[in-house]
Scaffold this motif. Structure first.
Motif, PDB file in Angstrom:
ATOM      1  N   ALA A  24      -7.448 -14.927 114.698  1.00 51.59           N
ATOM      2  CA  ALA A  24      -6.776 -15.600 113.586  1.00 51.59           C
ATOM      3  C   ALA A  24      -6.369 -17.024 113.940  1.00 51.59           C
ATOM      4  O   ALA A  24      -6.302 -17.892 113.064  1.00 51.59           O
ATOM      5  CB  ALA A  24      -5.542 -14.803 113.164  1.00 51.59           C
ATOM      6  N   ALA A  25      -6.122 -17.292 115.223  1.00 55.43           N
ATOM      7  CA  ALA A  25      -5.647 -18.609 115.636  1.00 55.43           C
ATOM      8  C   ALA A  25      -6.624 -19.723 115.274  1.00 55.43           C
ATOM      9  O   ALA A  25      -6.231 -20.869 115.111  1.00 55.43           O
ATOM     10  CB  ALA A  25      -5.379 -18.619 117.141  1.00 55.43           C
TER      11      ALA A  25
ATOM     12  N   ARG B  24      -5.171 -11.246 116.730  1.00 53.64           N
ATOM     13  CA  ARG B  24      -4.310 -12.438 116.699  1.00 53.64           C
ATOM     14  C   ARG B  24      -5.047 -13.641 117.277  1.00 53.64           C
ATOM     15  O   ARG B  24      -4.952 -14.756 116.744  1.00 53.64           O
ATOM     16  CB  ARG B  24      -3.030 -12.183 117.473  1.00 53.64           C
ATOM     17  CG  ARG B  24      -2.069 -13.349 117.390  1.00 53.64           C
ATOM     18  CD  ARG B  24      -0.632 -12.897 117.406  1.00 53.64           C
ATOM     19  NE  ARG B  24       0.255 -13.956 116.921  1.00 53.64           N
ATOM     20  CZ  ARG B  24       1.430 -13.748 116.367  1.00 53.64           C
ATOM     21  NH1 ARG B  24       1.858 -12.523 116.176  1.00 53.64           N
ATOM     22  NH2 ARG B  24       2.172 -14.746 115.967  1.00 53.64           N
ATOM     23  N   ALA B  25      -5.811 -13.432 118.355  1.00 54.84           N
ATOM     24  CA  ALA B  25      -6.571 -14.529 118.948  1.00 54.84           C
ATOM     25  C   ALA B  25      -7.627 -15.052 117.976  1.00 54.84           C
ATOM     26  O   ALA B  25      -7.843 -16.259 117.857  1.00 54.84           O
ATOM     27  CB  ALA B  25      -7.225 -14.059 120.244  1.00 54.84           C
TER      28      ALA B  25
ATOM     29  N   GLU C  62      -0.350  -8.802 112.736  1.00 52.61           N
ATOM     30  CA  GLU C  62      -0.480  -9.890 113.713  1.00 52.61           C
ATOM     31  C   GLU C  62      -1.277 -11.058 113.123  1.00 52.61           C
ATOM     32  O   GLU C  62      -0.941 -12.222 113.329  1.00 52.61           O
ATOM     33  CB  GLU C  62      -1.159  -9.376 114.989  1.00 52.61           C
ATOM     34  CG  GLU C  62      -0.346  -8.355 115.770  1.00 52.61           C
ATOM     35  CD  GLU C  62       0.721  -8.988 116.634  1.00 52.61           C
ATOM     36  OE1 GLU C  62       0.947 -10.207 116.526  1.00 52.61           O
ATOM     37  OE2 GLU C  62       1.355  -8.245 117.416  1.00 52.61           O
ATOM     38  N   ILE C  63      -2.350 -10.758 112.395  1.00 55.61           N
ATOM     39  CA  ILE C  63      -3.149 -11.816 111.768  1.00 55.61           C
ATOM     40  C   ILE C  63      -2.302 -12.580 110.760  1.00 55.61           C
ATOM     41  O   ILE C  63      -2.299 -13.819 110.730  1.00 55.61           O
ATOM     42  CB  ILE C  63      -4.400 -11.218 111.092  1.00 55.61           C
ATOM     43  CG1 ILE C  63      -5.378 -10.694 112.141  1.00 55.61           C
ATOM     44  CG2 ILE C  63      -5.089 -12.270 110.215  1.00 55.61           C
ATOM     45  CD1 ILE C  63      -6.568  -9.954 111.553  1.00 55.61           C
TER      46      ILE C  63
ATOM     47  N   ARG D 255      -4.189  -7.781 119.906  1.00 58.89           N
ATOM     48  CA  ARG D 255      -4.320  -9.048 120.622  1.00 58.89           C
ATOM     49  C   ARG D 255      -5.586  -9.783 120.194  1.00 58.89           C
ATOM     50  O   ARG D 255      -5.578 -11.000 119.962  1.00 58.89           O
ATOM     51  CB  ARG D 255      -4.357  -8.793 122.121  1.00 58.89           C
ATOM     52  CG  ARG D 255      -3.015  -8.474 122.752  1.00 58.89           C
ATOM     53  CD  ARG D 255      -3.189  -8.245 124.243  1.00 58.89           C
ATOM     54  NE  ARG D 255      -1.923  -8.090 124.917  1.00 58.89           N
ATOM     55  CZ  ARG D 255      -1.811  -7.805 126.207  1.00 58.89           C
ATOM     56  NH1 ARG D 255      -2.896  -7.653 126.940  1.00 58.89           N
ATOM     57  NH2 ARG D 255      -0.623  -7.675 126.769  1.00 58.89           N
TER      58      ARG D 255
ATOM     59  N   GLN E 212       0.937 -12.909 110.570  1.00 53.32           N
ATOM     60  CA  GLN E 212       1.964 -13.712 111.226  1.00 53.32           C
ATOM     61  C   GLN E 212       1.364 -14.963 111.864  1.00 53.32           C
ATOM     62  O   GLN E 212       1.932 -16.061 111.754  1.00 53.32           O
ATOM     63  CB  GLN E 212       2.693 -12.881 112.279  1.00 53.32           C
ATOM     64  CG  GLN E 212       3.898 -13.588 112.882  1.00 53.32           C
ATOM     65  CD  GLN E 212       4.611 -12.729 113.900  1.00 53.32           C
ATOM     66  OE1 GLN E 212       4.085 -12.465 114.982  1.00 53.32           O
ATOM     67  NE2 GLN E 212       5.819 -12.272 113.557  1.00 53.32           N
ATOM     68  N   GLU E 213       0.218 -14.824 112.509  1.00 53.89           N
ATOM     69  CA  GLU E 213      -0.422 -15.966 113.152  1.00 53.89           C
ATOM     70  C   GLU E 213      -0.798 -17.036 112.137  1.00 53.89           C
ATOM     71  O   GLU E 213      -0.687 -18.241 112.409  1.00 53.89           O
ATOM     72  CB  GLU E 213      -1.665 -15.498 113.911  1.00 53.89           C
ATOM     73  CG  GLU E 213      -2.446 -16.605 114.608  1.00 53.89           C
ATOM     74  CD  GLU E 213      -1.675 -17.254 115.747  1.00 53.89           C
ATOM     75  OE1 GLU E 213      -1.905 -18.456 116.002  1.00 53.89           O
ATOM     76  OE2 GLU E 213      -0.829 -16.575 116.363  1.00 53.89           O
TER      77      GLU E 213
END
Length: 409
Positions: free
Chosen positions: A53-54, A50-51, A75-76, A47, A78-79
């Motif tokens: 990477a946004a 991913r946050a 996750e990174i 989590r 995909q983001e």
């Protein structure tokens, strides 16, 4: 990481290293030099990654060599809309019970297994699959931590106690939308025990397949012969594997088809397997290069190969170069001195200066207390030898071990 850095820079790539503040603070100047810059990030927390990477721009690829960062890396990617694995596919192999079920449903031979929440469930499975033996292990573990072979059902409680407390990730339900699948570091979970896996023991010689995805297709670069203790702790790794051509081809084909079935599409891979009377039985899947210096064996046996470079080229859409043939052999040998307080080590300097020794690391010093080896992280030392043939490196490794003397009290 040094190999990855060197191969990235030969491609004119800039490297951003990520880790926790505590880990980055421990880095030596030599370790920091492999990166152009670093960022503080909990690289085991999907989590958090991913946050982070946004808000990022200018990144072209994301790579990890760490087991517990494979999902955060997905996750990174995909983001950011970068080439990478679907996080759900990563979860499907990271949790061993899910991977077993997926492979079984795809038609691959698998041991019988059950995900258990407690001792009574484990006992029911053991009764149904007697006479054993069985393997009890965390559903998401690594490095043989928390893994036990159970020959007698009376030993099951101790094995369950060990496996149910040795977990590394926990799947939780998001309180906001009820969507399952979020993963966090189990160190943050307010639980004392976790689901664990019990499965029937597989009898057979152990090997692993090493390779990398190119254009979405798994390319097996080699098979590694693996010798282990009764607790599944690796004592040595060797390439080439020594398997006959028919068996090697069957193993490579089985691994490639199984990887495709998992939905994994990118990255290096390390897939464990057994050669048995029933054929090839697949073990655990890892979407990263193999540990225990296996990445070094792959490159040494194929002079000129850049294992990490192939991975980077694939992520960046570059055409990989030709794969050099296997022309050499190499072996990793781990050391298991007697338990006790270490007084002295004789023969280590001579070993490290041997011309065929490619790498060597002694993890204990005089005065240290050497414990009984419980997992891969408690082995006392390791060295890697190279040679022309598998027979040559086996003979040399065994000779060098015989020349070492650990004095313990």
């Amino acid at each position: 990481m040094k190999r990855l850095s060197e191969q990235a820079r030969r491609r004119d790539l800039r490297l951003v290293g990520a880790d926790t503040a505590a880990r980055l603070a421990q880095d030596t100047p030599q370790e920091r030099a492999v990166f152009d810059e670093t960022v503080e990030l909990d690289v085991r927390d999907a989590r958090a990654c991913r946050a982070w990477a946004a808000g990022q721009k200018g990144l072209d690829a994301v790579v990890t060599i760490a087991e517990l960062s494979v999902l955060p890396a997905a996750e990174i990617a995909q983001e950011l809309g970068l080439p990478g694995n679907d996080p759900d596919a990563v979860r499907g192999i990271r949790y061993k019970d899910r991977c077993r079920r997926l492979l079984r449903e795809a038609g691959f031979v698998q041991p019988e297994s059950a995900l258990c929440d407690g001792l009574e469930e484990a006992r029911r499975f053991v009764q149904q699959t007697a006479p054993g033996p069985w393997v009890v292990k965390p559903r998401d573990g690594l490095a043989s931590i928390g893994v036990c072979v159970v020959h007698d059902p009376e030993d099951l409680p101790a094995a369950v106690a060990l496996a149910s407390r040795a977990t590394f990730m926990e799947e939780v339900t998001s309180p906001a939308d009820g969507t399952p699948g979020s993963v966090r570091d189990s160190g943050r979970a307010a639980r004392e025990t976790f689901p664990f896996l019990v499965e029937t023991y597989v009898s057979g010689a152990e090997y692993s397949a090493e390779g990398v995805f190119v254009g979405g297709t798994p390319l097996v670069l080699g098979l590694t012969r693996k010798l282990v203790t009764s607790g599944f702790i690796s004592t040595s790794q060797r390439m080439p594997s020594g398997l006959d051509q028919a068996t090697a081809s069957a193993a490579q084909d089985t691994v490639a088809r199984a990887l495709t079935a998992t939905g994994i599409t990118h990255g290096a891979f390390h897939v464990e397997l057994w050669v048995t009377d029933r054929g090839i039985v697949l073990g655990e899947f890892h979407i990263r290069t193999g540990g225990d210096f296996i990445h070094a064996l792959v490159e040494h046996t194929r002079p000129g190969l850049e294992f990490y470079g192939m991975h980077l080229d694939d992520l960046l859409g570059n055409t990989p170069g030709p794969v050099p043939p296997v022309t050499r052999a190499a072996r990793v040998q781990f050391l298991f001195p007697p338990a006790g307080r270490l007084r002295a080590v004789h023969g280590w300097d001579a070993l490290t200066h041997h011309p065929a020794v490619l790498n060597a690391d002694l993890m204990v010093s005089e005065g240290d207390v050497i414990p009984q080896t419980a997992d891969s992280f408690t082995r006392a030392g390791v060295f890697v030898v190279g040679g022309a043939t598998a027979e040559e490196v086996d003979t040399l490794a065994e000779s060098l071990v015989a020349q070492l003397d650990f004095e313990t009290a």
